[in-house]
Design a protein around this motif. Structure first.
Motif, PDB file in Angstrom:
ATOM      1  N   TRP A  36       0.856  -1.183   0.000  1.00 13.28           N
ATOM      2  CA  TRP A  36       0.000   0.000   0.000  1.00 13.28           C
ATOM      3  C   TRP A  36       0.896   1.239   0.000  1.00 13.28           C
ATOM      4  CZ3 TRP A  36      -5.072   0.306  -0.895  1.00 13.28           C
ATOM      5  CH2 TRP A  36      -5.861  -0.830  -0.679  1.00 13.28           C
ATOM      6  N   PHE A  37       0.601   2.147  -0.905  1.00  7.30           N
ATOM      7  CA  PHE A  37       1.257   3.440  -0.962  1.00  7.30           C
ATOM      8  C   PHE A  37       0.190   4.519  -0.788  1.00  7.30           C
ATOM      9  CE2 PHE A  37       5.521   2.452  -2.563  1.00  7.30           C
ATOM     10  CZ  PHE A  37       5.342   1.164  -3.033  1.00  7.30           C
ATOM     11  N   ARG A  38       0.630   5.692  -0.483  1.00  8.43           N
ATOM     12  CA  ARG A  38      -0.299   6.828  -0.474  1.00  8.43           C
ATOM     13  C   ARG A  38       0.418   8.071  -0.964  1.00  8.43           C
ATOM     14  NH1 ARG A  38      -1.222   7.977   6.047  1.00  8.43           N
ATOM     15  NH2 ARG A  38       0.888   8.746   6.509  1.00  8.43           N
ATOM     16  N   GLN A  39      -0.386   8.980  -1.504  1.00 10.56           N
ATOM     17  CA  GLN A  39       0.174  10.244  -1.973  1.00 10.56           C
ATOM     18  C   GLN A  39      -0.749  11.361  -1.524  1.00 10.56           C
ATOM     19  OE1 GLN A  39       1.081  10.467  -6.162  1.00 10.56           O
ATOM     20  NE2 GLN A  39       2.541  12.129  -5.788  1.00 10.56           N
ATOM     21  N   ALA A  40      -0.231  12.188  -0.656  1.00 11.89           N
ATOM     22  CA  ALA A  40      -0.977  13.346  -0.175  1.00 11.89           C
ATOM     23  C   ALA A  40      -0.840  14.480  -1.174  1.00 11.89           C
ATOM     24  CB  ALA A  40      -0.448  13.771   1.191  1.00 11.89           C
ATOM     25  N   PRO A  41      -1.787  15.404  -1.171  1.00  8.26           N
ATOM     26  CA  PRO A  41      -1.709  16.540  -2.107  1.00  8.26           C
ATOM     27  C   PRO A  41      -0.397  17.296  -1.962  1.00  8.26           C
ATOM     28  CG  PRO A  41      -3.861  16.460  -1.064  1.00  8.26           C
ATOM     29  CD  PRO A  41      -3.025  15.428  -0.374  1.00  8.26           C
ATOM     30  N   GLY A  42       0.292  17.459  -3.070  1.00  9.42           N
ATOM     31  CA  GLY A  42       1.533  18.218  -3.073  1.00  9.42           C
ATOM     32  C   GLY A  42       2.737  17.499  -2.505  1.00  9.42           C
ATOM     33  N   LYS A  74     -10.384 -14.902  -0.862  1.00 10.74           N
ATOM     34  CA  LYS A  74     -11.031 -13.797  -1.581  1.00 10.74           C
ATOM     35  C   LYS A  74     -10.046 -13.059  -2.485  1.00 10.74           C
ATOM     36  CE  LYS A  74     -14.623 -12.976   1.857  1.00 10.74           C
ATOM     37  NZ  LYS A  74     -15.269 -11.979   2.758  1.00 10.74           N
ATOM     38  N   ASN A  75      -8.789 -13.492  -2.452  1.00  9.11           N
ATOM     39  CA  ASN A  75      -7.753 -12.856  -3.275  1.00  9.11           C
ATOM     40  C   ASN A  75      -7.711 -11.345  -3.041  1.00  9.11           C
ATOM     41  OD1 ASN A  75      -5.632 -13.419  -5.109  1.00  9.11           O
ATOM     42  ND2 ASN A  75      -6.842 -12.597  -6.808  1.00  9.11           N
ATOM     43  N   THR A  76      -7.782 -10.974  -1.785  1.00 10.93           N
ATOM     44  CA  THR A  76      -7.902  -9.568  -1.414  1.00 10.93           C
ATOM     45  C   THR A  76      -6.946  -9.235  -0.275  1.00 10.93           C
ATOM     46  OG1 THR A  76     -10.234  -9.554  -2.061  1.00 10.93           O
ATOM     47  CG2 THR A  76      -9.505  -7.786  -0.600  1.00 10.93           C
ATOM     48  N   VAL A  77      -6.373  -8.057  -0.366  1.00 14.45           N
ATOM     49  CA  VAL A  77      -5.544  -7.518   0.716  1.00 14.45           C
ATOM     50  C   VAL A  77      -6.265  -6.304   1.289  1.00 14.45           C
ATOM     51  CG1 VAL A  77      -3.348  -6.389   1.265  1.00 14.45           C
ATOM     52  CG2 VAL A  77      -3.402  -8.374  -0.263  1.00 14.45           C
ATOM     53  N   TYR A  78      -6.224  -6.175   2.592  1.00 18.19           N
ATOM     54  CA  TYR A  78      -6.928  -5.091   3.279  1.00 18.19           C
ATOM     55  C   TYR A  78      -5.943  -4.175   3.997  1.00 18.19           C
ATOM     56  CZ  TYR A  78     -10.813  -8.354   2.683  1.00 18.19           C
ATOM     57  OH  TYR A  78     -11.747  -9.215   2.158  1.00 18.19           O
ATOM     58  N   LEU A  79      -6.334  -2.934   4.113  1.00 15.51           N
ATOM     59  CA  LEU A  79      -5.616  -1.990   4.970  1.00 15.51           C
ATOM     60  C   LEU A  79      -6.646  -1.396   5.920  1.00 15.51           C
ATOM     61  CD1 LEU A  79      -2.836  -0.680   5.523  1.00 15.51           C
ATOM     62  CD2 LEU A  79      -3.620   1.259   4.128  1.00 15.51           C
ATOM     63  N   GLN A  80      -6.611  -1.830   7.155  1.00 11.49           N
ATOM     64  CA  GLN A  80      -7.501  -1.295   8.177  1.00 11.49           C
ATOM     65  C   GLN A  80      -6.865  -0.053   8.764  1.00 11.49           C
ATOM     66  OE1 GLN A  80     -10.636  -2.405   9.246  1.00 11.49           O
ATOM     67  NE2 GLN A  80     -10.636  -0.494  10.430  1.00 11.49           N
ATOM     68  N   MET A  81      -7.558   1.058   8.670  1.00 13.77           N
ATOM     69  CA  MET A  81      -7.026   2.328   9.128  1.00 13.77           C
ATOM     70  C   MET A  81      -7.882   2.848  10.273  1.00 13.77           C
ATOM     71  SD  MET A  81      -6.080   4.070   5.453  1.00 13.77           S
ATOM     72  CE  MET A  81      -7.779   4.428   5.071  1.00 13.77           C
ATOM     73  N   ASN A  82      -7.314   2.909  11.440  1.00 15.04           N
ATOM     74  CA  ASN A  82      -8.011   3.402  12.629  1.00 15.04           C
ATOM     75  C   ASN A  82      -7.388   4.714  13.093  1.00 15.04           C
ATOM     76  OD1 ASN A  82      -9.565   1.008  12.615  1.00 15.04           O
ATOM     77  ND2 ASN A  82      -8.058  -0.038  13.913  1.00 15.04           N
ATOM     78  N   SER A  83      -8.111   5.413  13.950  1.00 16.72           N
ATOM     79  CA  SER A  83      -7.622   6.673  14.531  1.00 16.72           C
ATOM     80  C   SER A  83      -7.084   7.592  13.440  1.00 16.72           C
ATOM     81  CB  SER A  83      -6.532   6.383  15.580  1.00 16.72           C
ATOM     82  OG  SER A  83      -7.016   5.537  16.593  1.00 16.72           O
ATOM     83  N   LEU A  84      -7.862   7.776  12.419  1.00 11.87           N
ATOM     84  CA  LEU A  84      -7.413   8.560  11.267  1.00 11.87           C
ATOM     85  C   LEU A  84      -7.096   9.993  11.664  1.00 11.87           C
ATOM     86  CD1 LEU A  84      -9.817   7.106   8.589  1.00 11.87           C
ATOM     87  CD2 LEU A  84      -7.327   7.093   8.458  1.00 11.87           C
ATOM     88  N   LYS A  85      -6.078  10.528  11.006  1.00  8.00           N
ATOM     89  CA  LYS A  85      -5.643  11.900  11.235  1.00  8.00           C
ATOM     90  C   LYS A  85      -5.765  12.692   9.935  1.00  8.00           C
ATOM     91  CE  LYS A  85      -2.156  10.358  14.594  1.00  8.00           C
ATOM     92  NZ  LYS A  85      -0.714  10.394  14.941  1.00  8.00           N
ATOM     93  N   PHE A  86      -5.762  13.996  10.068  1.00  8.77           N
ATOM     94  CA  PHE A  86      -5.819  14.856   8.878  1.00  8.77           C
ATOM     95  C   PHE A  86      -4.715  14.474   7.887  1.00  8.77           C
ATOM     96  CE2 PHE A  86      -9.158  17.446  10.228  1.00  8.77           C
ATOM     97  CZ  PHE A  86      -8.948  17.925  11.510  1.00  8.77           C
ATOM     98  N   GLU A  87      -3.537  14.179   8.405  1.00 13.62           N
ATOM     99  CA  GLU A  87      -2.395  13.907   7.528  1.00 13.62           C
ATOM    100  C   GLU A  87      -2.480  12.547   6.842  1.00 13.62           C
ATOM    101  OE1 GLU A  87      -2.310  14.824  10.748  1.00 13.62           O
ATOM    102  OE2 GLU A  87      -0.729  13.750  11.861  1.00 13.62           O
ATOM    103  N   ASP A  88      -3.505  11.767   7.124  1.00 13.38           N
ATOM    104  CA  ASP A  88      -3.708  10.515   6.399  1.00 13.38           C
ATOM    105  C   ASP A  88      -4.440  10.735   5.078  1.00 13.38           C
ATOM    106  OD1 ASP A  88      -4.410   8.946   9.552  1.00 13.38           O
ATOM    107  OD2 ASP A  88      -2.532   8.865   8.409  1.00 13.38           O
ATOM    108  N   THR A  89      -4.860  11.949   4.839  1.00 17.75           N
ATOM    109  CA  THR A  89      -5.546  12.264   3.590  1.00 17.75           C
ATOM    110  C   THR A  89      -4.642  12.032   2.401  1.00 17.75           C
ATOM    111  OG1 THR A  89      -7.032  13.880   4.607  1.00 17.75           O
ATOM    112  CG2 THR A  89      -6.577  14.140   2.256  1.00 17.75           C
ATOM    113  N   GLY A  90      -5.201  11.420   1.361  1.00 15.51           N
ATOM    114  CA  GLY A  90      -4.428  11.195   0.148  1.00 15.51           C
ATOM    115  C   GLY A  90      -5.060  10.108  -0.698  1.00 15.51           C
ATOM    116  N   VAL A  91      -4.439   9.871  -1.820  1.00 20.01           N
ATOM    117  CA  VAL A  91      -4.849   8.755  -2.668  1.00 20.01           C
ATOM    118  C   VAL A  91      -4.032   7.538  -2.266  1.00 20.01           C
ATOM    119  CG1 VAL A  91      -5.057   7.882  -5.012  1.00 20.01           C
ATOM    120  CG2 VAL A  91      -5.437  10.312  -4.550  1.00 20.01           C
TER     121      VAL A  91
END
Length: 122
Positions: A36-42, A74-91
């Motif tokens: 899993w990767f993520r990209q925040a704005p900018g 199910k041939n699926t990988v999950y990313l459970q995200m708890n206690s989300l923060k503003f800085e977790d925003t992204g694609v």
């Protein structure tokens, strides 16, 4: 060209939870390390978590809040995200590589998904 498919993104308040899913039509997730990767704005894209047949890894900034898992049936990988923060925003993208997770996030990925948007906002 094989492609991964992400889902589960959306809008969530700080402190909330989301579970992202990554499916792999055309190949089996247990043959590859799924990242899993993520990209925040900018900002540059960053690696978040990885899982393969030897175990999993998670980046320090989300340790204790995010958990990666997979369901081979199910041939699926999950990313459970708890206690989300503003800085977790992204694609959030999932990607598959023949390299093991212990090689890190900078190895070349064989397949990518198109991403799912996570927005943490009050």
């Amino acid at each position: 060209q094989l492609q991964l498919v992400e889902s589960g993104g959306g809008l969530m308040q700080p402190g909330g939870s989301l579970r992202l899913s990554c499916t792999a039509p055309g190949f089996t997730v247990d043959y590859y390390a799924i990242n899993w990767f993520r990209q925040a704005p900018g900002k540059e894209r960053e690696g978040v978590s990885c899982i393969d047949n030897t175990g999993d890894s998670i980046t320090d900034s989300v340790k204790g809040r995010f958990t990666i898992s997979r369901d081979i049936a199910k041939n699926t990988v999950y990313l459970q995200m708890n206690s989300l923060k503003f800085e977790d925003t992204g694609v959030y993208y999932c990607a598959a590589t023949i390299n093991r997770c212990n090689r890190g996030f900078r190895v070349g990925m064989n397949y990518w998904g198109k991403g799912t948007l996570v927005t943490v906002s009050s």
